[in-house]
Design an enzyme around this catalytic site. Structure first.
Site, PDB file in Angstrom:
ATOM      1  N   GLY A   1       0.832  -1.203   0.000  1.00 44.06           N
ATOM      2  CA  GLY A   1       0.000   0.000   0.000  1.00 44.06           C
ATOM      3  C   GLY A   1       0.862   1.247   0.000  1.00 44.06           C
TER       4      GLY A   1
ATOM      5  N   LEU B   1      -1.129   7.420   2.543  1.00 39.84           N
ATOM      6  CA  LEU B   1      -0.351   8.235   3.468  1.00 39.84           C
ATOM      7  C   LEU B   1       0.488   7.373   4.392  1.00 39.84           C
ATOM      8  CD1 LEU B   1      -2.875  11.045   4.370  1.00 39.84           C
ATOM      9  CD2 LEU B   1      -0.812  11.225   2.993  1.00 39.84           C
TER      10      LEU B   1
ATOM     11  N   ARG C   1     -19.347  13.481  13.546  1.00 38.33           N
ATOM     12  CA  ARG C   1     -19.944  12.831  12.381  1.00 38.33           C
ATOM     13  C   ARG C   1     -21.046  11.842  12.715  1.00 38.33           C
ATOM     14  NH1 ARG C   1     -14.372  11.845   8.953  1.00 38.33           N
ATOM     15  NH2 ARG C   1     -14.146  14.034   8.409  1.00 38.33           N
TER      16      ARG C   1
ATOM     17  N   HIS D   1     -17.815   5.905   5.012  1.00 36.96           N
ATOM     18  CA  HIS D   1     -16.652   6.695   4.671  1.00 36.96           C
ATOM     19  C   HIS D   1     -15.344   6.110   5.203  1.00 36.96           C
ATOM     20  CE1 HIS D   1     -14.234  10.148   3.832  1.00 36.96           C
ATOM     21  NE2 HIS D   1     -14.056  10.449   5.086  1.00 36.96           N
TER      22      HIS D   1
ATOM     23  N   GLU E   1      -5.335   3.272   8.210  1.00 37.14           N
ATOM     24  CA  GLU E   1      -6.714   2.832   8.406  1.00 37.14           C
ATOM     25  C   GLU E   1      -6.824   1.317   8.550  1.00 37.14           C
ATOM     26  OE1 GLU E   1      -9.408   4.302   5.395  1.00 37.14           O
ATOM     27  OE2 GLU E   1     -11.153   3.317   6.276  1.00 37.14           O
TER      28      GLU E   1
ATOM     29  N   LEU F   1      -5.810  11.617   8.270  1.00 39.94           N
ATOM     30  CA  LEU F   1      -4.551  11.999   7.634  1.00 39.94           C
ATOM     31  C   LEU F   1      -3.463  12.046   8.711  1.00 39.94           C
ATOM     32  CD1 LEU F   1      -5.757  14.814   5.208  1.00 39.94           C
ATOM     33  CD2 LEU F   1      -5.740  12.350   4.915  1.00 39.94           C
TER      34      LEU F   1
END
Ligand code: SF4
Ligand code: FES
Lengths: 271, 648
Positions: free
Chosen positions: B51, B54, B341, B412, B436, B452
Site C-alpha cells: 500500500g 499516506l 460525524r 466513509h 486505516e 490523515l
C-alpha cells in the site's frame, strides 16, 4: 464545470422520471501491448443522463460478461476526479467534451442516439496494456528524476520558521493540483509531457523550500521526459485546454525560464 | 437452536507501552527502551510494505531513507493514486498557532472523547504528540498548505472540536499530503532503496515458524502469481468500507490483504466500528457505483435543515424560514452544525425516517449556504469552497450557489481493523499494520481531520521507530519457495483464482457485491438491532454459497482481468461482512458509529455500557464452520474519565 445556464433545476426533480438514452459505442479493443487493436461497435440502452461516463461503461461491461464476452478494460479508481487513474479519448478529445476527468463526465453531456468513439491515450511513452488501459509509469520516472524536495523524515525545522507569501503558496497549490492523468500528453499533437513536468517544476519552484534543488530539478526532469520519448513542446496549448485541473500554460513559461537560468548557471542533467 | 455465533478465548493485552511512566513520557520512553538497528546492518534487512497511501507511502520512504531494503506494492499504476489522495478537509495538529487554548493534551482528550471511550489512551496520546512533527515534515517537503497574508499557516476548525487546529490545502489536503509522501517515495525508488511493484496485489501472507516472512502477490497485468520474502511485512492497505458496496472509498479499495492476514492468524479488532459520514451527495440510481463526499468543512458555513412538515415537496427556496427545521442547531445548541460525524449522520437518518427527507426517495437533507453567501458574499464563499461547489454541480447538475445542496450520510471510514499493539505489531510477529488498516486510534468514531494525521503519524514516525525492536533480531534465516509454508500459500492463491474462473455460473462479481452491500447497509449500517443483525447473519452464508457456485468470471488468469480482481475482493468482503455482523451483535451497547437500536437514551442518543463493553473486541479466525473466538482487551482510562458524550 456545468452549472446549467437556465438556472438550477428544482431539487425535487426525480431523475428516474427522465427517459434513458440509447447510444452506439465504438470502443478500441486490444488484447495486449503487442496485439493489433480495432474499433468494435456496441449498443447500450436506457442510459440515465445522471450516470457518469464510467458508470455507463459499467453497464456495457455487465452486459458483455453476461454474454460471455470479455469486458472492456479501463483504468479508474477514485471516481471523484482526484486520483488521476481514469482517462480515455472520447470522440477524439482527452476526457471528452467537458474540461474534467472521465469519471466526472456525466451522460447529460450526450444525447439520445449519439455515437461515441472511445479510445485509449495515444502516445508511444504510454503503451497500451489492454483496451483502454495504458501504462503511465513514465510520469513516475519524471518525478524520480527530481520532482521532490530532499528532506528525510525527522529532519524538518519547525513549520512556522518557513514563511511563504500567500500569493506564492496559492500559485504553488494551483500547479500542485495536477493529478498525473496524462490527458495533456494525449491531447498534444507532439505527445509532449511538458505541462505535467512544468506543473511540478512550478509547484516546487515557487516554494522557498524548493530553491536549493531548483536548477538540478528542472534540467533532470526535462532530460528524463526526453529519454522517455515524449515529444517537444511547441506551445500549442491543447494540453492546458484538456487538463481537468486547469493547469495553465504559464507553468510552461516558468519551466522554460527556469531551464534557461539553470543551464546558464551550469546545471547539467545527470546521465 | 441457533448455532453458537462465537466463543470467548483468553484476554489479550498491549504489553509494549511503558505504563510505569506518566502518559506524556511513554512514547519517548518506548523509543529509548526499544533496541536500534545499526546502520550497517539495515542494508541486510528487507521490509515489505503493501500500500502506498499516506501510511504506506510515508513508511516505505522513511524506511528506505533509513537504509533498509524496501519492497513496495500497490495495485494501481502509480503510488500517487492511493485513496488518501481523495481526503478533502484537513489534518489536525496540536500546534496551538491560533493561541486558542489548544495543546497536545487537549487533542488527546478530544480524540478519546470523540472516539466515545473505545480507544487506547497510550496510542492516542502518542498520536497527539506526533501531530506537530507531521506538519513540520510536510511543510519542509513543500506541501502548499493554505496560508495567511503574513505567510503563516492558516487553520480552520472541524467537526467535534472548539479550537482551530486543522491545517488544510483548499479542499484537497489529502492529495497534497499524499504527493509529499509519493515524491519522497519516488526519491527512494530513484536512489535504489525501494523496489517497486506496481499493479501488484497481495493475496496471501507467508508465515514461517511463527513469523511473517513474505507475501504471495499477483501481477495484475500478466496474471503471474509470485512470492516475495522479507524480514518484516507492513500492511498499509486501508479500510474496508467497500463491504457496503456504495461508499466514498475508491472502487479498488478492498479488504483482501488484511482479511487474508487475518486468516493466517492476525486478530481483527472491532470490525463493526464503521464511520458513516454525514455530508455526501445522495444516491441517484441503481447504476450508482460510488458515493462522493462533500468535505465536512462545509458545515462551518452551511446550515443543515429539512422542512418542518412531512412530505413538503416545495422548491426549498420557497419554504419560508418559519417552516424550516434547522434540526442540528435545535437539538445541539452549543455545537450546532459542527457536532461529530456519527451524531450528524444519525440525526439526518432520523429526520428522513420521520418522512421529512428531501430529494429522490426522501433520502436527503439540505445544506444551505444562503446565509453565508448573504453574510460573506459569493466571492468569499467561492474562495473557500469553490472546488467543492464545482464538484457538486458536476455530479448533480444543480447550482449550489442558487439552491441548497442535498446531502445524505454514506460509509466513509472504518475504525476497526487488524489488532496491533503499541508498536503497531499485529498478533503475528513481524507483521505490522498501519493507517486505516489497523484499529488503533479512533475508538468507535473518528473525528474529522484525524485520518490523515494517523496515517502520517504511523508511517513517518511511529512504525519506523518501533520496527527496530523487532528487526534487531533480524536478518532471519533465508526462506524460499521450497519451504512448505511458502508452497502452501502459493498453492492456496493459485487454487482460489482457478476456482473462481471455473465456476462459470450466471452472476457477475459486481452483482454479488451490490447485493451484499445493500444487505449490510440495511442491516448493519447507521442503526443495528438484534433482529437486523440476525437477519444479515442468516443471509450472508447464502450469498457466500451462491457466490461459490454461481459466479461468472470471463477471461483467464494469465492476463489483465479486472473481473477476476473484483471477484477475489468480493469473496473476502462476504466473509468479513459476517464477522462485522457477529461483532455488532455481540456488542449490546451503542458507542460512536455503532448504534444499537436497543441501547439509547430517552432522547435517542447512543447509550454506552461501560460496565460490560469497555474493551476492544479482537477476533481470532477459525477454520470454516467454526465460530470465531473473541479475545477482549480491557480499556483502562487513567487520564480521561469515562463520561457520557454530550454536544448539547
Ligand atoms: S497537467 Fe493536467 S492533464 Fe496533464 S497530467 Fe496533470 S492534471 Fe492531467
Ligand atoms: S477515477 Fe480517479 S480521477 Fe477518475
Amino acid at each position: 464545470m456545468t452549472i446549467t445556464q437556465d438556472g438550477a433545476r428544482s431539487s425535487v426533480d426525480h431523475s428516474s422520471e427522465k427517459r434513458g438514452m440509447n447510444l452506439t459505442l465504438r470502443v478500441w479493443r486490444q488484447n495486449g501491448p503487442t496485439a493489433k487493436g480495432k474499433m468494435v461497435t456496441y449498443k447500450v440502452t436506457d442510459i440515465s443522463p445522471d450516470m457518469s461516463f464510467l458508470e455507463m461503461l459499467d453497464v456495457l461491461n455487465e452486459q458483455l460478461i453476461m454474454e460471455g464476452d470479455d469486458p472492456v478494460a479501463f483504468d479508474h479508481d477514485c471516481r471523484e476526479g482526484i486520483c488521476g487513474m481514469c482517462g480515455v479519448m472520447i470522440n477524439g478529445q482527452a476526457h471528452g467534451p467537458q474540461q474534467t476527468t472521465t469519471c466526472q463526465l456525466h451522460m447529460r453531456s450526450f444525447k439520445d442516439g449519439d455515437t461515441i468513439d472511445i479510445e485509449p491515450w495515444r502516445a508511444s511513452p504510454f503503451p497500451v496494456i489492454k483496451d483502454l488501459a495504458v501504462d503511465r509509469r513514465a510520469f513516475d520516472r519524471i518525478i524520480q528524476a527530481g520532482g521532490y524536495i530532499s528532506v528525510p523524515t525527522g529532519t524538518a525545522p519547525e513549520a512556522h520558521s518557513i514563511l511563504v507569501p500567500k500569493k506564492d503558496s496559492d500559485a504553488a497549490f494551483d500547479a500542485a493540483t495536477c493529478i498525473g492523468c496524462g490527458a495533456c500528453v494525449a491531447a498534444c499533437p507532439n505527445a509532449s509531457s511538458m505541462l505535467f513536468t512544468a506543473a511540478k517544476v512550478t509547484h516546487l519552484g515557487l516554494m522557498p523550500q524548493g530553491q536549493p534543488e531548483r536548477n538540478d530539478r528542472v534540467v533532470n526532469m526535462v532530460a528524463q521526459q526526453d529519454r522517455e520519448g515524449f515529444g517537444g513542446c511547441t506551445n500549442i496549448g491543447e494540453c492546458s485546454a484538456a487538463c481537468p485541473k486547469g493547469i495553465s500554460m504559464e507553468t510552461i513559461s516558468r519551466l522554460n525560464h527556469d531551464l534557461l537560468g539553470a543551464l546558464r548557471a551550469g546545471a547539467r542533467p545527470k546521465s | 437452536m441457533p448455532l453458537e455465533l462465537f466463543t470467548v478465548g483468553d484476554p489479550i493485552a498491549d504489553t509494549k507501552a511503558p505504563s510505569d511512566v506518566a502518559i506524556g513520557e511513554r512514547w519517548s520512553e518506548r523509543r529509548f527502551r526499544g533496541r536500534l538497528v545499526n546502520p550497517a546492518n539495515r542494508r541486510k534487512m528487507t521490509v515489505i510494505v503493501v500500500g502506498t497511501g499516506l501510511a504506506g507511502g510515508s513508511a516505505a520512504a522513511t524506511l528506505g531513507e533509513a537504509g533498509y531494503k524496501v519492497k513496495s506494492f500497490w495495485y494501481q499504476d502509480s503510488p500517487r493514486r492511493a485513496h488518501s489522495v481523495a481526503a478533502q478537509g484537513g489534518i489536525n495538529a496540536a500546534k496551538n498557532y491560533r493561541n486558542d487554548g489548544d495543546s497536545v493534551y487537549r487533542l488527546f482528550y478530544e480524540t478519546i472523547k470523540g472516539g466515545d471511550f473505545r480507544s487506547r489512551e497510550n496510542n492516542v496520546h502518542r498520536l497527539a504528540e506526533v501531530s506537530v512533527n507531521i506538519i513540520d515534515q510536510c511543510v519542509a517537503q513543500g506541501v502548499p498548505f493554505a496560508r495567511e497574508y503574513g505567510g503563516l499557516l492558516d487553520n480552520r476548525s472541524f467537526g467535534g472540536t472548539q479550537v482551530s487546529r486543522t491545517f488544510y490545502a483548499r479542499g484537497q489536503t489529502g492529495q497534497q499530503l499524499l504527493y509529499g509522501a509519493y515524491q519522497a517515495l519516488e526519491r527512494q525508488i530513484a536512489a535504489g532503496s525501494v523496489e517497486q511493484h506496481a499493479r501488484t496485489e497481495m493475496l496471501d501472507l507467508i508465515v514461517v515458524d511463527g513469523r511473517a516472512r513474505g507475501i504471495v502477490a499477483r501481477d495484475l497485468v500478466t496474471g503471474e502469481i509470485s512470492t516475495h520474502y522479507a524480514d518484516a511485512v507492513v500492511l498499509a492497505t486501508g479500510g474496508y468500507g467497500n463491504v457496503f458496496y456504495l461508499s466514498t472509498n475508491a472502487m479498488g479499495s478492498n479488504a483482501t490483504a488484511i482479511w487474508r492476514a487475518h486468516k493466517r492468524g492476525a486478530y481483527f479488532a472491532n470490525p463493526c466500528y464503521t464511520q458513516i459520514h454525514p455530508t455526501c451527495i445522495p444516491v441517484k440510481g441503481d447504476y450508482q457505483s460510488k458515493l462522493t463526499l462533500m468535505s465536512e468543512s462545509l458545515r462551518n458555513d452551511g446550515r443543515v435543515w429539512v422542512p418542518k412538515e412531512r412530505g413538503d415537496t416545495r422548491d426549498p427556496r420557497e419554504i419560508p424560514e418559519g417552516e424550516r427545521d434547522y434540526y442540528l442547531e435545535r437539538i445541539y445548541p452549543s455545537f450546532g452544525n459542527l457536532v461529530p460525524r456519527d451524531i450528524a449522520s444519525r440525526a439526518a437518518k432520523n429526520v428522513c425516517d420521520e418522512g421529512r427527507g428531501v430529494g429522490p426517495g426522501g433520502l436527503g437533507v439540505y445544506l444551505d449556504f444562503a446565509d453565508a453567501i448573504g453574510r460573506l458574499g459569493r466571492p468569499a464563499v467561492q474562495a473557500k469552497y469553490g472546488n467543492l461547489f464545482d464538484m457538486y454541480a458536476q455530479i448533480t447538475g444543480e447550482d449550489p450557489y442558487a439552491t441548497p445542496m442535498r446531502i445524505y450520510p454514506a460509509v466513509h471510514y472504518t475504525m476497526g481493523g487488524l489488532w496491533v499493539d503499541y508498536d503497531l505489531q499485529s498478533t503475528i510477529p513481524g507483521m505490522f499494520v498501519i493507517g486505516e488498516a489497523n484499529f488503533s486510534d479512533h475508538g468507535a468514531n473518528r473525528l474529522g481531520a484525524s485520518a490523515l494525521m494517523q496515517g502520517l503519524a504511523d508511517g513517518y514516525f511511529v512504525l519506523p521507530a518501533t520496527i527496530t525492536e523487532y528487526l534487531a533480531d533480524a536478518p532471519f534465516d533465508t526462506v524460499d519457495d521450497s519451504h512448505p509454508a511458502a508452497g502452501e500459500a502459493l498453492q492456496n492463491v493459485q487454487n482460489s483464482v482457478q476456482r473462481m474462473l471455473d465456476i462459470n455460473g450466471t452472476r457477475t462479481p459486481a452483482s454479488f457485491h451490490r447485493e451484499l452491500g445493500k444487505l449490510m447497509w440495511d442491516m448493519c449500517g447507521m442503526e443495528r438491532s438484534e433482529e437486523s443483525l440476525r437477519k444479515a447473519l442468516d443471509r450472508i452464508p447464502e450469498i457466500r454459497q451462491e457466490f461459490w457456485t454461481n459466479l461468472k468470471v470471463t477471461g483467464d488468469g494469465q492476463s489483465f482481468n479486472q473481473t477476476l480482481e473484483l471477484a477475489g475482493r468480493v469473496a473476502d468482503f462476504i466473509e468479513l461482512a459476517e464477522l462485522m455482523c457477529v461483532d455488532a451483535l455481540h456488542r449490546r451497547e451503542s458507542c460512536g458509529g455503532h448504534f444499537r437500536a436497543e441501547s439509547q437514551t430517552p432522547d435517542g442518543e447512543a447509550l454506552r455500557d461501560d460496565e460490560n463493553f469497555a474493551y476492544v473486541a479482537a477476533w481470532e479466525w477459525t477454520p470454516e464452520n467454526e465460530p470465531p473466538v473473541l479475545h477482549k482487551e480491557d480499556l483502562e482510562y487513567e487520564y480521561v474519565h469515562l463520561a457520557q458524550r454530550s454536544y448539547k
